[in-house]
Design a protein around this motif. Structure first.
Motif, PDB file in Angstrom:
ATOM      1  N   ALA A 194       0.834  -1.206   0.000  1.00  0.00           N
ATOM      2  CA  ALA A 194       0.000   0.000   0.000  1.00  0.00           C
ATOM      3  C   ALA A 194       0.863   1.248   0.000  1.00  0.00           C
ATOM      4  N   TRP A 195       1.920   1.250   0.810  1.00  0.00           N
ATOM      5  CA  TRP A 195       2.825   2.401   0.863  1.00  0.00           C
ATOM      6  C   TRP A 195       3.512   2.597  -0.493  1.00  0.00           C
ATOM      7  N   LEU A 196       3.937   1.501  -1.112  1.00  0.00           N
ATOM      8  CA  LEU A 196       4.596   1.587  -2.412  1.00  0.00           C
ATOM      9  C   LEU A 196       3.662   2.148  -3.477  1.00  0.00           C
ATOM     10  N   LEU A 197       2.416   1.700  -3.494  1.00  0.00           N
ATOM     11  CA  LEU A 197       1.451   2.217  -4.455  1.00  0.00           C
ATOM     12  C   LEU A 197       1.177   3.702  -4.224  1.00  0.00           C
ATOM     13  N   PHE A 198       1.060   4.082  -2.967  1.00  0.00           N
ATOM     14  CA  PHE A 198       0.820   5.487  -2.646  1.00  0.00           C
ATOM     15  C   PHE A 198       1.974   6.364  -3.128  1.00  0.00           C
ATOM     16  N   MET A 199       3.194   5.950  -2.866  1.00  0.00           N
ATOM     17  CA  MET A 199       4.353   6.738  -3.273  1.00  0.00           C
ATOM     18  C   MET A 199       4.500   6.761  -4.801  1.00  0.00           C
ATOM     19  N   THR A 200       4.149   5.688  -5.477  1.00  0.00           N
ATOM     20  CA  THR A 200       4.218   5.659  -6.931  1.00  0.00           C
ATOM     21  C   THR A 200       3.250   6.670  -7.531  1.00  0.00           C
ATOM     22  N   THR A 201       2.033   6.720  -6.979  1.00  0.00           N
ATOM     23  CA  THR A 201       1.075   7.699  -7.497  1.00  0.00           C
ATOM     24  C   THR A 201       1.543   9.118  -7.246  1.00  0.00           C
ATOM     25  N   ARG A 202       2.214   9.362  -6.128  1.00  0.00           N
ATOM     26  CA  ARG A 202       2.723  10.706  -5.848  1.00  0.00           C
ATOM     27  C   ARG A 202       3.807  11.099  -6.854  1.00  0.00           C
ATOM     28  N   VAL A 203       4.680  10.163  -7.190  1.00  0.00           N
ATOM     29  CA  VAL A 203       5.751  10.451  -8.150  1.00  0.00           C
ATOM     30  C   VAL A 203       5.166  10.724  -9.528  1.00  0.00           C
ATOM     31  N   VAL A 204       4.219   9.907  -9.954  1.00  0.00           N
ATOM     32  CA  VAL A 204       3.606  10.098 -11.266  1.00  0.00           C
ATOM     33  C   VAL A 204       2.867  11.436 -11.303  1.00  0.00           C
ATOM     34  N   GLU A 205       2.176  11.765 -10.234  1.00  0.00           N
ATOM     35  CA  GLU A 205       1.441  13.029 -10.173  1.00  0.00           C
ATOM     36  C   GLU A 205       2.382  14.221 -10.292  1.00  0.00           C
ATOM     37  N   ARG A 206       3.511  14.150  -9.638  1.00  0.00           N
ATOM     38  CA  ARG A 206       4.480  15.249  -9.714  1.00  0.00           C
ATOM     39  C   ARG A 206       5.074  15.372 -11.111  1.00  0.00           C
ATOM     40  N   ARG A 207       5.328  14.252 -11.773  1.00  0.00           N
ATOM     41  CA  ARG A 207       5.902  14.306 -13.119  1.00  0.00           C
ATOM     42  C   ARG A 207       4.924  14.857 -14.133  1.00  0.00           C
ATOM     43  N   ARG A 208       3.654  14.593 -13.930  1.00  0.00           N
ATOM     44  CA  ARG A 208       2.637  15.096 -14.850  1.00  0.00           C
ATOM     45  C   ARG A 208       2.337  16.565 -14.618  1.00  0.00           C
ATOM     46  N   GLY A 209       2.688  17.082 -13.497  1.00  0.00           N
ATOM     47  CA  GLY A 209       2.463  18.492 -13.236  1.00  0.00           C
ATOM     48  C   GLY A 209       1.258  18.751 -12.346  1.00  0.00           C
ATOM     49  N   GLY A 210       0.953  17.868 -11.454  1.00  0.00           N
ATOM     50  CA  GLY A 210      -0.120  18.136 -10.506  1.00  0.00           C
ATOM     51  C   GLY A 210      -1.367  17.322 -10.754  1.00  0.00           C
ATOM     52  N   THR A 211      -2.416  17.668 -10.029  1.00  0.00           N
ATOM     53  CA  THR A 211      -3.675  16.961 -10.137  1.00  0.00           C
ATOM     54  C   THR A 211      -4.459  17.445 -11.349  1.00  0.00           C
ATOM     55  N   ARG A 212      -5.574  16.817 -11.603  1.00  0.00           N
ATOM     56  CA  ARG A 212      -6.408  17.179 -12.752  1.00  0.00           C
ATOM     57  C   ARG A 212      -6.890  18.616 -12.632  1.00  0.00           C
ATOM     58  N   LYS A 213      -7.299  19.026 -11.437  1.00  0.00           N
ATOM     59  CA  LYS A 213      -7.775  20.401 -11.244  1.00  0.00           C
ATOM     60  C   LYS A 213      -6.665  21.411 -11.509  1.00  0.00           C
ATOM     61  N   GLU A 214      -5.459  21.098 -11.047  1.00  0.00           N
ATOM     62  CA  GLU A 214      -4.334  22.016 -11.267  1.00  0.00           C
ATOM     63  C   GLU A 214      -4.007  22.137 -12.758  1.00  0.00           C
ATOM     64  N   ARG A 215      -4.038  21.014 -13.491  1.00  0.00           N
ATOM     65  CA  ARG A 215      -3.754  21.070 -14.924  1.00  0.00           C
ATOM     66  C   ARG A 215      -4.833  21.841 -15.659  1.00  0.00           C
ATOM     67  N   LYS A 216      -6.095  21.667 -15.254  1.00  0.00           N
ATOM     68  CA  LYS A 216      -7.182  22.392 -15.906  1.00  0.00           C
ATOM     69  C   LYS A 216      -7.041  23.897 -15.661  1.00  0.00           C
ATOM     70  N   ALA A 217      -6.688  24.281 -14.430  1.00  0.00           N
ATOM     71  CA  ALA A 217      -6.495  25.696 -14.125  1.00  0.00           C
ATOM     72  C   ALA A 217      -5.335  26.271 -14.935  1.00  0.00           C
ATOM     73  N   ALA A 218      -4.281  25.496 -15.132  1.00  0.00           N
ATOM     74  CA  ALA A 218      -3.136  25.965 -15.912  1.00  0.00           C
ATOM     75  C   ALA A 218      -3.523  26.151 -17.378  1.00  0.00           C
ATOM     76  N   ARG A 219      -4.345  25.242 -17.933  1.00  0.00           N
ATOM     77  CA  ARG A 219      -4.792  25.398 -19.312  1.00  0.00           C
ATOM     78  C   ARG A 219      -5.674  26.626 -19.461  1.00  0.00           C
ATOM     79  N   GLU A 220      -6.540  26.870 -18.487  1.00  0.00           N
ATOM     80  CA  GLU A 220      -7.409  28.046 -18.539  1.00  0.00           C
ATOM     81  C   GLU A 220      -6.584  29.329 -18.513  1.00  0.00           C
ATOM     82  N   ALA A 221      -5.551  29.346 -17.686  1.00  0.00           N
ATOM     83  CA  ALA A 221      -4.712  30.540 -17.590  1.00  0.00           C
ATOM     84  C   ALA A 221      -3.891  30.748 -18.860  1.00  0.00           C
TER      85      ALA A 221
END
Length: 147
Positions: free
Chosen positions: A71-98
């Motif tokens: 569980a810890w490994l899966l949690f940390m993997t999702t955090r790494v992938v999220e950081r590489r993509r540039g944040g959460t879905r809401k953050e990416r949508k706000a960046a596109r709007e700006a």
């Protein structure tokens, strides 16, 4: 049963070392050694050693530790992938709007502002120099302190 015996032997040996240290007139060190040597027997008396021994030899407990690790490994993997993509879905949508350009070009409303020809941006009137204002504050502070 073996763990309790080992802990008792360690405590007895530690108290013996503390007695020898106290005999050499190093009372502070002897007190510290005695405190450390009483910890294993205290753990035996509270039942912690028995619980640890049962946990260490239990296949179910080790499987539980494995599931927690997964569980810890899966949690940390999702955090790494999220950081590489540039944040959460809401953050990416706000960046596109700006980043999206406005529907109306900035030069389109220039004629209504009174600028006749061309697409020169409107210039702001020069602001008054604030240097005099800053120095007057400093002078007031210096006069207040008699300098």
């Amino acid at each position: 049963m073996i763990a309790e015996t080992v802990c008792s032997a360690v405590s007895a040996a530690g108290l013996g070392i503390a007695a020898v240290t106290a005999y050499r007139k190093r009372f502070l060190a002897a007190t510290r050694i005695a405190a450390y040597s009483l910890v294993p027997i205290g753990l035996v008396m509270t039942g912690v050693v028995e619980w640890l021994a049962d946990t260490a030899l239990s296949l179910t407990a080790w499987a539980g530790f494995g599931v927690l690790g997964l569980a810890w490994l899966l949690f940390m993997t999702t955090r790494v992938v999220e950081r590489r993509r540039g944040g959460t879905r809401k953050e990416r949508k706000a960046a596109r709007e700006a980043a999206r350009p406005d529907a109306v070009a900035p030069a389109a409303s220039a004629p209504s502002l009174g600028q006749g020809q061309g697409s020169r941006p409107a210039t702001r009137p020069a602001s008054p120099a604030r240097g005099d204002d800053d120095f007057s504050d400093i002078e007031a502070i210096l006069k207040k302190h008699g300098i």
